[in-house]
Scaffold this motif. Structure first.
Motif, PDB file in Angstrom:
ATOM      1  N   GLU A  35       0.842  -1.198   0.000  1.00 52.28           N
ATOM      2  CA  GLU A  35       0.000   0.000   0.000  1.00 52.28           C
ATOM      3  C   GLU A  35       0.885   1.259   0.000  1.00 52.28           C
ATOM      4  OE1 GLU A  35      -2.118   0.648   3.559  1.00 52.28           O
ATOM      5  OE2 GLU A  35      -3.707   1.851   2.627  1.00 52.28           O
ATOM      6  N   LEU A  73       2.110   1.953  -3.428  1.00 54.88           N
ATOM      7  CA  LEU A  73       1.081   2.391  -4.374  1.00 54.88           C
ATOM      8  C   LEU A  73       0.576   3.795  -4.079  1.00 54.88           C
ATOM      9  CD1 LEU A  73      -0.988  -0.897  -4.745  1.00 54.88           C
ATOM     10  CD2 LEU A  73       0.417   0.175  -6.512  1.00 54.88           C
ATOM     11  N   LEU A  74       0.625   4.209  -2.822  1.00 58.97           N
ATOM     12  CA  LEU A  74       0.012   5.486  -2.460  1.00 58.97           C
ATOM     13  C   LEU A  74       1.018   6.508  -1.923  1.00 58.97           C
ATOM     14  CD1 LEU A  74      -3.251   4.203  -0.709  1.00 58.97           C
ATOM     15  CD2 LEU A  74      -2.935   4.864  -3.106  1.00 58.97           C
ATOM     16  N   GLU A  88      -5.584  10.972   4.013  1.00 59.31           N
ATOM     17  CA  GLU A  88      -6.830  10.290   4.364  1.00 59.31           C
ATOM     18  C   GLU A  88      -7.041  10.287   5.881  1.00 59.31           C
ATOM     19  OE1 GLU A  88      -7.309   6.446   2.539  1.00 59.31           O
ATOM     20  OE2 GLU A  88      -8.973   5.920   3.867  1.00 59.31           O
ATOM     21  N   LEU A 109      -1.634  -7.495  -9.956  1.00 60.43           N
ATOM     22  CA  LEU A 109      -2.939  -7.081  -9.457  1.00 60.43           C
ATOM     23  C   LEU A 109      -3.707  -8.251  -8.849  1.00 60.43           C
ATOM     24  CD1 LEU A 109      -4.886  -4.725  -9.208  1.00 60.43           C
ATOM     25  CD2 LEU A 109      -5.738  -5.244 -11.486  1.00 60.43           C
ATOM     26  N   PHE A 116      -2.509  -9.220  -5.467  1.00 59.65           N
ATOM     27  CA  PHE A 116      -2.795  -8.197  -4.466  1.00 59.65           C
ATOM     28  C   PHE A 116      -4.270  -8.229  -4.067  1.00 59.65           C
ATOM     29  CE2 PHE A 116      -3.681  -3.603  -3.486  1.00 59.65           C
ATOM     30  CZ  PHE A 116      -3.038  -3.599  -2.269  1.00 59.65           C
ATOM     31  N   LEU A 117      -5.139  -8.362  -5.061  1.00 56.41           N
ATOM     32  CA  LEU A 117      -6.579  -8.334  -4.748  1.00 56.41           C
ATOM     33  C   LEU A 117      -6.998  -9.590  -3.986  1.00 56.41           C
ATOM     34  CD1 LEU A 117      -8.112  -6.704  -7.946  1.00 56.41           C
ATOM     35  CD2 LEU A 117      -7.748  -5.697  -5.692  1.00 56.41           C
ATOM     36  N   SER A 176      -6.155  -8.066   3.259  1.00 60.05           N
ATOM     37  CA  SER A 176      -5.704  -6.678   3.241  1.00 60.05           C
ATOM     38  C   SER A 176      -4.542  -6.454   4.191  1.00 60.05           C
ATOM     39  CB  SER A 176      -6.850  -5.766   3.646  1.00 60.05           C
ATOM     40  OG  SER A 176      -6.317  -4.497   3.945  1.00 60.05           O
ATOM     41  N   LEU A 180      -9.784  12.616  -4.541  1.00 69.06           N
ATOM     42  CA  LEU A 180      -9.357  11.536  -3.650  1.00 69.06           C
ATOM     43  C   LEU A 180     -10.215  11.554  -2.388  1.00 69.06           C
ATOM     44  CD1 LEU A 180      -7.099   9.386  -3.437  1.00 69.06           C
ATOM     45  CD2 LEU A 180      -5.790  11.062  -2.166  1.00 69.06           C
ATOM     46  N   THR A 196     -12.763   8.538  -1.703  1.00 70.66           N
ATOM     47  CA  THR A 196     -12.455   7.754  -0.500  1.00 70.66           C
ATOM     48  C   THR A 196     -13.653   7.700   0.437  1.00 70.66           C
ATOM     49  OG1 THR A 196     -10.117   8.314  -0.648  1.00 70.66           O
ATOM     50  CG2 THR A 196     -10.926   7.626   1.501  1.00 70.66           C
ATOM     51  N   LYS A 197     -14.315   8.821   0.606  1.00 71.73           N
ATOM     52  CA  LYS A 197     -15.496   8.825   1.465  1.00 71.73           C
ATOM     53  C   LYS A 197     -16.603   7.954   0.890  1.00 71.73           C
ATOM     54  CE  LYS A 197     -14.740  13.093   3.856  1.00 71.73           C
ATOM     55  NZ  LYS A 197     -14.845  14.556   3.745  1.00 71.73           N
ATOM     56  N   ASP A 208     -15.694   4.413   1.638  1.00 73.86           N
ATOM     57  CA  ASP A 208     -15.849   4.059   3.043  1.00 73.86           C
ATOM     58  C   ASP A 208     -17.321   3.926   3.442  1.00 73.86           C
ATOM     59  OD1 ASP A 208     -13.158   4.019   3.185  1.00 73.86           O
ATOM     60  OD2 ASP A 208     -12.935   5.901   4.267  1.00 73.86           O
ATOM     61  N   ALA A 244     -10.479  -3.790   1.120  1.00 76.88           N
ATOM     62  CA  ALA A 244      -9.442  -2.798   1.413  1.00 76.88           C
ATOM     63  C   ALA A 244      -8.443  -2.663   0.264  1.00 76.88           C
ATOM     64  CB  ALA A 244      -8.716  -3.182   2.699  1.00 76.88           C
ATOM     65  N   ASN A 245      -8.035  -3.781  -0.323  1.00 75.44           N
ATOM     66  CA  ASN A 245      -7.020  -3.672  -1.380  1.00 75.44           C
ATOM     67  C   ASN A 245      -7.591  -3.065  -2.653  1.00 75.44           C
ATOM     68  OD1 ASN A 245      -5.282  -4.701   0.413  1.00 75.44           O
ATOM     69  ND2 ASN A 245      -4.834  -6.605  -0.691  1.00 75.44           N
ATOM     70  N   LEU A 246      -8.864  -3.325  -2.918  1.00 76.28           N
ATOM     71  CA  LEU A 246      -9.483  -2.707  -4.089  1.00 76.28           C
ATOM     72  C   LEU A 246      -9.561  -1.198  -3.889  1.00 76.28           C
ATOM     73  CD1 LEU A 246     -10.817  -3.077  -6.814  1.00 76.28           C
ATOM     74  CD2 LEU A 246     -12.997  -3.455  -5.668  1.00 76.28           C
ATOM     75  N   LYS A 247      -9.806  -0.786  -2.657  1.00 75.35           N
ATOM     76  CA  LYS A 247      -9.792   0.652  -2.351  1.00 75.35           C
ATOM     77  C   LYS A 247      -8.421   1.253  -2.684  1.00 75.35           C
ATOM     78  CE  LYS A 247      -9.880   3.777   1.645  1.00 75.35           C
ATOM     79  NZ  LYS A 247     -10.150   3.868   3.096  1.00 75.35           N
ATOM     80  N   THR A 248      -7.376   0.561  -2.256  1.00 75.39           N
ATOM     81  CA  THR A 248      -6.025   1.049  -2.568  1.00 75.39           C
ATOM     82  C   THR A 248      -5.814   1.146  -4.080  1.00 75.39           C
ATOM     83  OG1 THR A 248      -5.150   0.111  -0.525  1.00 75.39           O
ATOM     84  CG2 THR A 248      -3.571   0.561  -2.263  1.00 75.39           C
ATOM     85  N   VAL A 249      -6.314   0.168  -4.803  1.00 76.95           N
ATOM     86  CA  VAL A 249      -6.157   0.174  -6.261  1.00 76.95           C
ATOM     87  C   VAL A 249      -6.871   1.376  -6.866  1.00 76.95           C
ATOM     88  CG1 VAL A 249      -6.805  -1.051  -8.372  1.00 76.95           C
ATOM     89  CG2 VAL A 249      -5.718  -2.293  -6.480  1.00 76.95           C
ATOM     90  N   GLN A 294      -7.626   4.197  -5.394  1.00 71.75           N
ATOM     91  CA  GLN A 294      -6.887   5.413  -5.020  1.00 71.75           C
ATOM     92  C   GLN A 294      -5.634   5.579  -5.877  1.00 71.75           C
ATOM     93  OE1 GLN A 294      -6.497   4.477  -0.791  1.00 71.75           O
ATOM     94  NE2 GLN A 294      -7.911   6.140  -0.272  1.00 71.75           N
ATOM     95  N   HIS A 295      -4.962   4.461  -6.134  1.00 74.38           N
ATOM     96  CA  HIS A 295      -3.764   4.540  -6.979  1.00 74.38           C
ATOM     97  C   HIS A 295      -4.113   4.994  -8.396  1.00 74.38           C
ATOM     98  CE1 HIS A 295       0.235   3.625  -8.465  1.00 74.38           C
ATOM     99  NE2 HIS A 295      -0.330   2.980  -9.461  1.00 74.38           N
TER     100      HIS A 295
END
Lengths: 335, 335, 335, 335, 335, 335
Positions: C214, C217-218, C226, D313, D316-317, D321, F225, F229-230, F233, F240-245, F247-248
């Motif tokens: 993470e 990636l970020l 965040e 990918l 990771f997915l 997490s 972002l 992100t909100k 959430d 969680a990892n899809l969220k990171t993806v 955001q990336h």
């Protein structure tokens, strides 16, 4: 006095000669038996050496950067020659000729210096002539000007290289000024002779070529600026604006900020001198790259200084045309 | 002696005062009638002036860069004030106070210089103290150190600006050295006081701020290097390596080659001093940008030196949140 | 529990202690006999280890990233110590103290955190104070804030380094804000405490310092954006524009696009904070470079992060002047 | 004919198969006994080989870049397989299939070429169609177009890679032109088919992929410019301005000066083609990086061509997490 | 035929002469009365012209880029001369000498061309000699080679400038090759004569100097590559590798990718030629900058091409030293 | 309601229509008589207006950024039309249609939005679908998504431009994903729809297109972002990892640090999306440049965004070949 050079050593040969100690360690064999391992060198290269027996006394007396006298046998290990030392002692000062341990110009240094002085003498402007003559006739400067290399690795990286470079630039400046009548030859000659005087102290070249601490902190441009400024100030009546012009020539000769010139050339002669200096340095770097054996017939070794390799033109023009052959696969494989 | 400044001029006012001549031309009206057109200025700004009648004698005597005394009426043309001259003559030296014609620091210059001297006096290392004291107590240097600006446009671009900058850096250096005990405060103070001494001659600031020819060819780093080196050499016994350290501090203080430093900072104090100098200069540039009226409530004028504009934080924090309003189009248009 | 560290191991010593397994392989001798080869480490460094007999059972149970207990003899091979393992097993959790395996700050972490809290408490603006206090009193955050390093290699690269950096910045900010009255200290303190909170998750520092997926990636700027944004939104009534200001401080603190800041600092405090953060990080990098033994008396190791090496000022000022000696070759060689 | 590939060799196996000689030397053992050391390879990789006895005759006949037939035993030395040669001779031409020695596309080359021809046939503009058809139906060109790689290392670096790239670009161009009606598909197709024709001669790919001397001196852009210009000039009546447009497409397709394009794209289709070519090349480089085993579960090997590594990918997915776990140190260590 | 040039026009003079029309509009006075406004020019500059009465017929017949004959009176408006036209008509072809409308070399073009031919004739290598002679004796090429400028603004930006540049480079190459015996003079001469042949078509220079559409899309390097390649291919037996060498000289002569060379010089002569070409161009740009009146005594106009201004060395050396005066303010103000 | 647009105004016409006030001043004539000067505009351009009599009451009520109703006469002054105002008053809200005052897409916005929703609906991954649908069905977002431009000047700089760009990218993504089966279309579609959502608040586009203060301090990447992100959430169970993806994808879509992306694309789809976004934006910029009248037949206006001008391909291919004509001077001059 030195009889055998590293590049000449043949297998199974017994030699008695002198070397400079580059590295020294005591190591253990797998079985735990200690031995002395040295890296020895001269101006032609370096070689590993091992002493298996009775090395303790010699090892105490001999250190890195010492000159030593050895009696040894050349052996081949992993395809590379290596010395098996039978005797080892520190050399006496009078046994050693430094010229055997650092690469040096093949030209006659005294003749080169005479040419430099002649160019200095040809300067018409009386102030510049007095300045330049004063510098190169200073015995402390002259002695080092005849020895200093022009760089550690980039170009003319051998004893006498700086002088060779300066003399070459004088001649080149004369030719180019003859082509462009608008140029002031006196300024170009003064620049050619003075522009790297700071390297006499920026570099150290006693046993190997390196940088002094002062050289790293200030650089040759700043160092020579001090030397030349003082020489100017010692000449009564030297015109103030001509002093500024000379200082500008010195500080701008690298041509760009990122090469350490705090000012860009803003005088015609300063711009031209930068070109000539750069050309002569780069061409010397190409010459050095072509002189190395690169293992490729048509190409020089890769020059880090120039960011590329160079074609061996003669080889290429002699070779049958690659294009004529083409890449046609089958007939070429098993002729 | 000067009674009215450009920024104070109101419409239809009659004035008698002094200006510096920035430009001078004879022009013709469409009907072919000649008149005299001047651009006049003082430290607050510039204004156009025209003289329609009997200007020939005055025009002969008055030139660009002269100070003049005028009797005139302020008129508004195309929304901008303009002077219609009734009388015009060159000013006498004793009528003019230069301070009226160049922007200057609002601080008391003598007090600032006393602070500078106090900082110099606080240096513990005897060699550095002797060097710094020698420089700032030289009357020729002191007189100009109290007048010089720090730059033409970038930062502290007003008379006394250089001194303000140096005094500020001394204080900042003390604070930062108190935080990092590994730093040698003496070196930082010496750098703060000496690092821009070359600007005394790089810039000219008699009537307007500009660069001297020598300043353009050499730059203040090279110019002060000469001054300071000579001052060091005049101190018997000054340690050679400390001299190198001082020289390195001077030449590396711009921090990067592309900003004219021929060497990167390679001493801890040199690196830190570069940061402090850069921070103080940039912050002064921000201050200047915020002081200008940009026509935008929340943003400063665009600063070319910094490549951006800066937020007026107070205005922004006071204003109702832009976000709360959103960009919702219809209700906003005709509330 | 750990009794012997890698850097303390002496030849022919018998030891019983704990290590972290960095690498593990089964190899064959030239004669074809298999043996176990490990690379073992603790916070002081790494060492090679070999187990020649009866290693099969232990080898099955032990893997990379495990902690192990060993009984071994130290031998010297090619001048470097090496372990000959006699016994080997996985360590039990309660036998291991992580602090033995990662470098950590020499300061008292709890005291540092108390200082951080005190700085947070000194913030005058009630919204910022509530925000900052909320963050650092969150138990999940506090636990990691006390452990996290500030970087993998660049600066403060040890456990507790991030906290040391933040506390240092708070103090530095107070000193600098006292010098420039135009600066809002509250914003600088908030930035000092919050600007690297994202590193708590960008880095992993359980056994060695590295980056999380993470984090790669970020990046910490986006990650802390965040965290802080959510903390702000949880405070009822937090002014919208102040939120924007805090967000800008976070995203602009790297100062330049190429260092990963999506916006340049456009608020005075954001620009100043960038300078302070950069200065503190760079100075820590210099400190680390000087702490390494570079093998050169007067120079630090080359710092990749800074693109240069640094002078050991004390050594240099103590040494006899290089210049005094000059490069005069003959007398120097055989004194 | 080739029966065993490098990557398939198992310990203690006896093999009889063919290899390409990458390196050849005679070495001595520590005891001074000479032996033959070869590096042998095929399209799957390389392996060390040693011949201890009766190697003299074979060694005379066999040289670097020869194909050889060997009878050998696979041994494991330092954890890596190695060949102990029992018999060795040069291979006969008819024994060798080049495809065994260079990596090649997994696609059917003839089918790909048919697709390329179909795209060429779909060009509506008669001049462009004639030009493109003429090029790809030239037997000398076609033979090499079916073999050439697209690069040495960057992307599609295997036999047939260039063709794969060109066919892919034709399809991509059709899809993108269908989206932007303003684009002239004919120009995009001509560019897709012709833009790398110079690589047929810039690269050599007989036994390994490398650059020809001509290729290094001129580059494929200049080389194909000559080929295509001559082909155009051979078509009577080809419109002069259309010729200029085709030439511009070729020379601008690298998109930037620093990538060797002497002109930036100044025609809409040239700009779009540059994007598509760049995208297809970069995506192939990503594909290659992901195909390598990087030793990291979630990340590809670092791609020098792209200056970064890429996320796997799917891995990771799928993974739980990282964030959920957090960096909470204690519970994680000994679960 | 042309009798008065723009720079010579004096107030209240009546003239009858020829101009080129740069702009043409019909405008209205404030009172709504239409008049004809032209911008007219010749090789010395441009001037505004107005025709108030009976302009309708002439206005219909005269357009931008036409040559016109005018009868007019010179008036001064806003300090600048302006023409009040009394008569206006298109010029007849035989009335106009193009040389009056474009700046041109002051040298004798035929003599320069004879020198170029002589240099071509001195080439020893028979293939290169045949190639170069073929090019410059082509009547279509020769006619334009005698007219073309070397650039639009950068250097030698006047008719005949390209020829002047090429002839200068031949001479310079001879001088430099005499200094460096390792250089092949034939290649340098061929490069000097051929390296800008593409400019004959890249630029247009009928009435003003500009770029052709083809020139913008391809550039002179690509354009001359086609011309020279065809000329080589027309010579039976021209060695393939020599052809590659010539092509490399052409494409690499800008020395860097960002200046439009798709390959860096990788042959010694290519590198040297790049230096000479660059030096000659830059020096010509300096010459042009110094020739302009910059309004500053000691400095040239700012040269955009060179990114700086240049010192007028003679003026500077003649002037009393700025330094001697210093910046002492009071005595200087009212001498 | 608006009857006459700026670009349609003809000389001596009397008009009654609506404009937006861009500037307002009271000026004096030379004779000292005040008048009102306005700059008025609509979506087609701007025009100067003057009111000479009885303007005082209107002037009090009317301010910059107001809509006004005018009765005026069109006059020509210095060849440009200008309004002489006879009546002037603020417009009532219901009299004004904003679409008359800002350029807008020629497409049907509702249809575009339906296409966007359809693309969102085609996303297979349930989490991404829920996220994207949630965003675009939010009424506050939807209303602005239908109005927002994609930029101030670079590309799609008109109302509805952002939507046009997003819908175009969805279609392009589908085509490209169909070509590369390795790509995840869901991610590309999510990126296409969400990647510029921050522009809804970064820009303001009520009356003219500009940047909000918040937009300047944060930029659309950081702003969206927060929004996305909100939204994530708020979706329970979003991996969680899809969220990171996701955001990336958002933060890397500018592709390079210097364009404001704090991370380079490190996921295949992120890299591809960057290419598509860049291509679509650049092509729109080319389209806009070609749409302007540049005064050159074959070339577009110079595009600052792209650093070049673009060829009008159709014009060029239609024109007789420049080359055929050559630069032969004489025959061309007087045909």
């Amino acid at each position: 006095m030195k009889t055998a050079f590293v590049t000449d050593l043949g297998s199974e040969q017994n030699i008695t000669t002198f070397f400079l100690v580059h590295e020294k360690e005591i190591r253990n064999t797998r079985e735990g038996k200690p031995y002395l391992r040295l890296e020895l060198g001269d101006r032609s290269g370096t070689i590993e050496a091992r002493m298996w027996d009775q090395f303790e006394a010699a090892a105490k007396d001999v250190n890195r950067d010492d000159f030593v006298k050895v009696h040894a046998r050349v052996e081949i290990y992993r395809n590379k020659p290596q010395l098996s030392l039978q005797q080892l002692r520190r050399a006496k000062p009078e046994e050693v000729d430094l010229a055997d341990f650092l690469p040096h110009t093949s030209a006659d240094v005294e003749k080169l210096y005479a040419q430099l002085s002649e160019s200095a003498g040809s300067i018409a402007n009386p102030w510049l002539k007095k300045l330049v003559n004063g510098i190169i006739s200073d015995p402390g400067i002259a002695a080092r000007y005849k020895r200093a290399p022009a760089a550690k690795v980039m170009h003319h990286a051998y004893l006498g290289g700086l002088l060779e470079h300066a003399v070459g630039l004088c001649d080149l400046a004369k030719r180019v000024a003859a082509h462009y009548p608008e140029l002031d030859l006196d300024l170009l000659l003064a620049a050619a002779i003075l522009h790297d005087v700071g390297k006499l102290d920026e570099l150290c070249y006693d046993r190997a070529i390196g940088y002094t601490t002062e050289g790293q902190l200030l650089g040759h441009i700043v160092m020579e600026l001090e030397t030349i400024t003082k020489a100017i100030d010692a000449i009564e009546g030297f015109p103030a604006n001509l002093k500024t012009v000379v200082q500008h020539l010195l500080i701008s000769h690298h041509g760009q900020y990122e090469f350490g010139s705090p000012k860009l050339p803003m005088i015609r002669e300063a711009m031209v001198f930068h070109y000539l200096d750069d050309l002569d340095s780069k061409l010397a770097a190409v010459r050095a790259a072509l002189a190395l054996d690169s293992g490729e017939e048509e190409w020089s070794a890769y020059s880090g200084a120039l960011g590329r390799k160079f074609l061996r033109l003669d080889e290429f023009l002699k070779s049958p045309s690659a294009k004529a052959e083409g890449n046609v696969p089958n007939p070429k494989l098993f002729p």
